[in-house]
Design an enzyme around this catalytic site. Structure first.
Site, PDB file in Angstrom:
ATOM      1  N   GLY A 101       0.927  -1.374   0.223  1.00 40.41           N
ATOM      2  CA  GLY A 101      -0.017  -0.119   0.129  1.00 40.41           C
ATOM      3  C   GLY A 101       1.201   1.707   0.060  1.00 40.41           C
ATOM      4  O   GLY A 101      -0.090   2.119   0.008  1.00 40.41           O
ATOM      5  N   ARG A 102       1.813   1.332   0.430  1.00 39.99           N
ATOM      6  CA  ARG A 102       3.316   2.332   0.054  1.00 39.99           C
ATOM      7  C   ARG A 102       4.468   2.003  -0.135  1.00 39.99           C
ATOM      8  O   ARG A 102       5.389   2.213   0.303  1.00 39.99           O
ATOM      9  CB  ARG A 102       3.213   2.935   1.389  1.00 39.99           C
ATOM     10  N   LYS A 122       9.876   2.550   0.205  1.00 38.25           N
ATOM     11  CA  LYS A 122       8.914   2.405   0.876  1.00 38.25           C
ATOM     12  C   LYS A 122       8.475   3.730   1.989  1.00 38.25           C
ATOM     13  O   LYS A 122       8.988   4.621   2.004  1.00 38.25           O
ATOM     14  CB  LYS A 122       9.315   1.638   2.534  1.00 38.25           C
ATOM     15  N   GLY A 135       0.108   6.225   0.700  1.00 38.84           N
ATOM     16  CA  GLY A 135       1.133   5.687   0.291  1.00 38.84           C
ATOM     17  C   GLY A 135       2.064   5.927   1.370  1.00 38.84           C
ATOM     18  O   GLY A 135       3.102   5.688   0.846  1.00 38.84           O
ATOM     19  N   ARG A 185      14.585  -0.008   0.967  1.00 41.19           N
ATOM     20  CA  ARG A 185      14.400  -1.216   1.638  1.00 41.19           C
ATOM     21  C   ARG A 185      15.095  -2.498   1.039  1.00 41.19           C
ATOM     22  O   ARG A 185      15.141  -2.343  -0.638  1.00 41.19           O
ATOM     23  CB  ARG A 185      13.458  -1.999   2.597  1.00 41.19           C
ATOM     24  N   ARG A 192       5.695 -13.065   1.069  1.00 39.59           N
ATOM     25  CA  ARG A 192       5.674 -13.331   2.597  1.00 39.59           C
ATOM     26  C   ARG A 192       4.830 -14.998   2.378  1.00 39.59           C
ATOM     27  O   ARG A 192       4.134 -15.088   0.673  1.00 39.59           O
ATOM     28  CB  ARG A 192       4.125 -12.410   3.131  1.00 39.59           C
ATOM     29  N   ASP A 261       1.582 -11.445   7.099  1.00 40.33           N
ATOM     30  CA  ASP A 261       2.039 -10.291   5.397  1.00 40.33           C
ATOM     31  C   ASP A 261       2.920  -9.539   6.191  1.00 40.33           C
ATOM     32  O   ASP A 261       3.321  -9.451   5.503  1.00 40.33           O
ATOM     33  CB  ASP A 261       1.102  -9.985   5.061  1.00 40.33           C
ATOM     34  N   ASN A 262       3.212 -10.000   7.171  1.00 40.33           N
ATOM     35  CA  ASN A 262       5.100  -9.523   7.684  1.00 40.33           C
ATOM     36  C   ASN A 262       6.220 -10.936   7.626  1.00 40.33           C
ATOM     37  O   ASN A 262       6.552 -10.591   8.621  1.00 40.33           O
ATOM     38  CB  ASN A 262       4.777  -8.997   9.459  1.00 40.33           C
ATOM     39  N   ASP A 271       9.731  -5.847   7.593  1.00 45.68           N
ATOM     40  CA  ASP A 271       8.772  -4.981   8.234  1.00 45.68           C
ATOM     41  C   ASP A 271       8.505  -4.268  10.021  1.00 45.68           C
ATOM     42  O   ASP A 271       7.347  -5.074  10.924  1.00 45.68           O
ATOM     43  CB  ASP A 271       6.829  -5.637   8.031  1.00 45.68           C
TER      44      ASP A 271
END
Ligand code: AMP
Ligand code: MG
Length: 503
Positions: A101-102, A122, A135, A185, A192, A261-262, A271
Site C-alpha cells: 500500500g505504500r 517504502k 502511501g 529497503r 510473504r 503478511d509480515n 517489516d
C-alpha cells in the site's frame, strides 16, 4: 513498461543493473505503479557499503539524480516499479487483499555474492493497494527501521537491509503532522506467507505453483532435487522461520506485528514496525500500542510463528497432494518439524550464550533457571549475558553480574551451578570469554536510545544521534569505551512504555 507509469521521468545516469523476475510473473501478481514525487527530497543517509555490495555507485546515488530516485521523483530506466499483491492474517483476522500500500519495488539486482536482492521504496506514495492509507511513511518509523534492521544485520540475524533514507520535504498526517520520509529497503525478496494466502484464498492453483517455483529458484534451489519439491519447500520455510525466531529470542527482540503478511518466506526479519528489544528480562513483554491482546509478546513469538506457518501450510495444500485429506496429513507432518527445529536452534544459542561448548543433560534447565531468576529480579537481559562472558573467565567478574539482580544472592545461587557445569569442559578461559563475547552483544538498539534518535531528528532536525547510534551498533560485540553510555539500560524516567507503528 513506461506506458503504465504516468509522467514520471525515466533516467539513466545512475546505473541500476536490474533484472526483474517478479515483474515477469503474470499480471495478477502485482500492479505497475509509479512512485508519487515529493516536494523537496534530501538525503539523510546512504548505506555506502551496501550500495557497493549491490553493484551500485554510492557517489552517483548520493548525487542529485540518485537522491531523486531514492525519493521516488524519477525512476531508473531499468526499473520495474510494481506494487505486489498479498493477503494476510492481521492479529488473527484474515484480510484477503492487503498488498504493497505504500511500497514500490524498483527491481532486483544480483549482489556481489551472486544473491538476487529486491530494492524497494517504502513510503513512495499511493498504490492500488493503499486502501485508506496515504502511501507515505513518517520520518520516525523510517529511522527506527533503519537502525533496527542494520543492528540485526550486525548481530548476524537474517534481515532486510537499509540502503537509504530520504526526507521528503512534505508532512504526513498521523496523530499529529510529522515530517515524511522514504526508506529504501533491500530484501532477498518481499514474498510473504500472505503472498501464498493471496492466491490460495482465490483457489488460484496455477499462481500458487508459479509462486512456489519462483521461491524455490530464488531462495531454496536445493529443493529442486527433492522427490517432492513443494513439500521440501514447505519444510525449508518452516525450518528457516523456526531458526529465525530462535535468533530473535536470543537477542531479546520483539517484532511486534507478526501478522502473516509480515513474515517473509525467505526467513529474513521483515517489516519493522513497533518492534523493540527487552531491557530487563520479561518474557511477557509487549510494547506495541496496537497489540492490545498481547498476541505478539516476546515469549509468544515461537507459538505465533507456528500459527503463521500453519496458515502457509494451508495455502500449500493444493501443491502437496490432489487428495485433500492426504495433503492435510502431509502438511501436519511438515509442521511437526517446527517445534524441534526451534528448540534445537534456541538451545544451541542459549548454550553458546552461557559459554558451553558441549551438549549435556541439564543445560536447558540451567539456562531456564537463569532466565527465571533474571525475570524475578528485573535483571537486564543484554548486560547479564555480556557480563557473564567476563565472569566465566574470572569469578572476580561476578560482582558486575550480581549487581544487575534485585536480590543479588539469587544470582550467586545460580552461578554456583553454572561454574560446576563450566568445569566439565576444559576450555581455555580466554577462548571461552571470546566465544561468549562474540554471541552476547554489548550494544542493542535500546528503546530509549531509538526514541531519543527520533526525537532529535523530528523535533530538532538533528541527525547526529542517529548517525552515532548506527556507528555504535555496527560493532555490537566490541566494547567501545567512548560509547559506554549506549550499553546502559534506561533509568526509570527514560523507560519507553509503548511503541507505535506510525503508519
Ligand atoms: P504494516 O502493518 O505496516 O505491515 O501494513 C499492513 C498493510 O497496510 C500493508 O498492506 C501496507 O501496505 C498497508 N499500509 C500501511 N501503512 C500504509 C500507508 N501509510 N498507506 C497505505 N497503505 C499502508
Ligand atoms: Mg507489512
Amino acid at each position: 513498461m513506461a506506458q503504465a507509469l504516468g509522467e514520471l521521468d525515466r533516467v539513466t545516469a545512475v546505473q541500476f543493473p536490474f533484472d526483474n523476475t517478479y515483474a515477469r510473473l503474470p499480471a495478477r501478481f502485482f500492479t505497475h505503479t509509479a512512485p508519487t514525487p515529493v516536494a523537496a527530497p534530501r538525503l539523510i543517509r546512504l548505506n555506502r557499503p551496501l550500495a557497493l555490495q549491490l553493484g551500485l555507485d554510492p557517489d552517483s546515488l548520493s548525487g542529485e539524480e540518485g537522491v531523486a530516485i531514492l525519493a521516488g521523483n524519477c525512476i531508473p530506466d531499468t526499473a520495474a516499479a510494481i506494487a505486489t499483491a498479498y493477503a494476510g492474517h492481521q492479529f488473527g483476522g484474515f484480510v484477503p487483499q492487503l498488498g504493497d500500500g505504500r511500497a514500490i519495488l524498483l527491481g532486483e539486482v544480483i549482489d556481489d555474492a551472486g544473491i538476487r536482492r529486491d530494492i524497494q521504496l517504502k513510503g513512495a506514495g499511493r498504490t492500488p493497494f493503499s486502501r485508506r492509507g496515504d502511501g507515505r511513511a513518517a520520518l520516525g518509523p523510517v529511522l527506527r527501521e533503519y537502525v533496527v534492521s542494520e543492528a540485526m544485520f550486525a548481530f548476524g540475524i537474517p534481515t532486510t537491509r537499509a540502503l537509504a533514507a530520504v526526507i521528503t520535504g512534505e508532512e504526513v498526517a498521523r496523530e499529529t503532522m510529522l515530517p515524511g520520509a522514504v526508506f529504501t529497503r533491500v530484501a532477498s525478496s518481499h514474498i510473504r506467507v500472505g503472498t501464498f494466502q493471496f492466491f490460495a484464498t482465490r483457489d488460484d492453483v496455477e499462481a500458487l505453483r508459479l509462486l512456489a517455483d519462483h521461491v524455490i529458484a530464488r531462495h531454496y534451489p536445493h529443493v529442486i532435487d527433492a522427490e517432492r519439491p513443494y513439500r521440501a519447500l514447505l519444510d525449508a520455510v518452516i525450518r528457516a522461520q523456526a531458526e529465525l525466531i530462535a535468533q530473535w529470542l536470543l537477542v531479546g527482540f520483539i517484532h511486534g506485528v507478526m501478522n502473516t503478511d509480515n513474515m517473509s518466506v525467505s526467513g529474513e526479519t521483515i517489516d519493522y514496525g513497533p518492534c523493540a528489544f527487552l531491557d530487563h528480562y520479561d518474557p511477557t513483554a509487549v510494547w506495541s500500542a496496537i497489540d492490545r491482546g498481547s498476541r505478539y509478546a516476546y515469549m509468544s513469538q515461537p507459538a505465533i510463528g507456528h500459527w503463521n506457518l500453519t496458515r502457509l501450510a494451508e495455502s500449500f495444500l493444493p501443491l502437496l497432494c490432489d487428495d485433500n485429506d492426504a495433503a492435510v496429513t502431509d502438511a501436519k507432518e511438515a509442521l511437526s518439524a517446527y517445534a524441534p527445529a526451534f528448540e534445537k536452534a534456541y538451545q544451541t544459542g542459549l548454550r553458546r550464550k552461557l559459554g558451553l561448548f558441549r551438549n549435556a543433560d541439564g543445560d536447558v534447565s540451567l539456562g531456564r533457571a537463569l532466565l527465571n531468576t533474571m525475570a524475578d529480579n528485573g535483571a537486564d537481559f543484554t548486560l547479564t549475558f555480556r557480563r557473564l562472558s567476563d565472569a566465566a573467565a574470572n569469578p572476580g567478574g561476578d560482582a558486575a553480574v550480581r549487581s544487575l539482580f534485585g536480590e543479588p544472592s539469587a544470582y550467586d545461587d545460580w552461578a554456583r551451578q553454572w561454574r560446576e557445569r563450566l568445569q566439565q569442559e576444559s576450555i581455555d578461559a580466554a577462548a571461552r570469554r571470546n566465544a561468549m563475547r562474540a554471541v552476547n552483544p554489548a550494544y542493542i538498539p535500546r528503546n530509549h536510545r531509538v526514541e531519543a534518535v527520533i526525537r532529535a531528528a523530528v523535533d530538532e532536525n538533528d541527525f547526529r544521534p542517529f548517525e552515532e547510534l548506527l556507528a555504535v551498533l555496527s560493532k555490537p560485540f566490541e566494547d567501545q569505551p567512548v560509547f559506554a553510555e549506549y550499553a546502559r539500560p534506561p533509568e526509570a524516567n527514560e523507560r519507553v512504555h509503548q511503541t507505535f507503528c506510525g503508519t
